[in-house]
Design a protein around this motif. Sequence first.
Motif, short mmCIF file in Angstrom:
data_model
loop_
_atom_site.label_atom_id
_atom_site.label_comp_id
_atom_site.label_asym_id
_atom_site.label_seq_id
_atom_site.Cartn_x
_atom_site.Cartn_y
_atom_site.Cartn_z
N TYR A 151 4.70 5.30 -2.95
CA TYR A 151 5.55 5.50 -4.13
C TYR A 151 4.62 5.56 -5.32
O TYR A 151 4.01 4.57 -5.69
N GLY A 152 4.44 6.72 -5.89
CA GLY A 152 3.54 6.86 -7.01
C GLY A 152 2.24 7.50 -6.57
O GLY A 152 2.04 7.84 -5.41
N LYS A 153 1.33 7.63 -7.51
CA LYS A 153 0.07 8.30 -7.25
C LYS A 153 -0.91 7.38 -6.53
O LYS A 153 -0.93 6.17 -6.74
N SER A 154 -1.73 7.97 -5.68
CA SER A 154 -2.75 7.21 -4.95
C SER A 154 -3.68 6.47 -5.90
O SER A 154 -4.07 5.34 -5.64
N VAL A 155 -4.04 7.11 -6.99
CA VAL A 155 -4.98 6.48 -7.92
C VAL A 155 -4.37 5.23 -8.53
O VAL A 155 -5.06 4.22 -8.73
N ASP A 156 -3.08 5.25 -8.82
CA ASP A 156 -2.41 4.07 -9.38
C ASP A 156 -2.36 2.93 -8.36
O ASP A 156 -2.60 1.78 -8.70
N ALA A 157 -2.04 3.30 -7.12
CA ALA A 157 -2.00 2.29 -6.07
C ALA A 157 -3.38 1.70 -5.83
O ALA A 157 -3.53 0.49 -5.67
N ALA A 158 -4.40 2.54 -5.82
CA ALA A 158 -5.77 2.07 -5.61
C ALA A 158 -6.21 1.16 -6.75
O ALA A 158 -6.85 0.13 -6.53
#
Length: 94
Positions: free
Chosen positions: A28-35
């Motif tokens: 849910y959301g961008k990979s960069v935000d999750a990372a």
Amino acid sequence: MPAEQRFLIENLISDAEEQLQQLRGAQYGKSVDAARQLLSNLGRAATLVDQALIETVWAAASAGVPLEEVSQWAGLPAEAVVEVLASGPQDDDG
């Protein structure tokens, strides 16, 4: 280690696990935000674990445990244990 610190570490690790699952699959959301969030939580957890390690080294040494044993138990070189002890007791701010 105080129960409050253990609880906080456990929550941070749990959050990191959940975020890692999001990176692996249906996220849910961008990979960069999750990372970014994952790394932030892991960094905070690592800081708390380091603080707990220092407090435990101090407690063991203060209780009279030989430095060689403290070093072995902590998985640290003896020189690192000596540095921790030479730096003096840590307050709540680290």
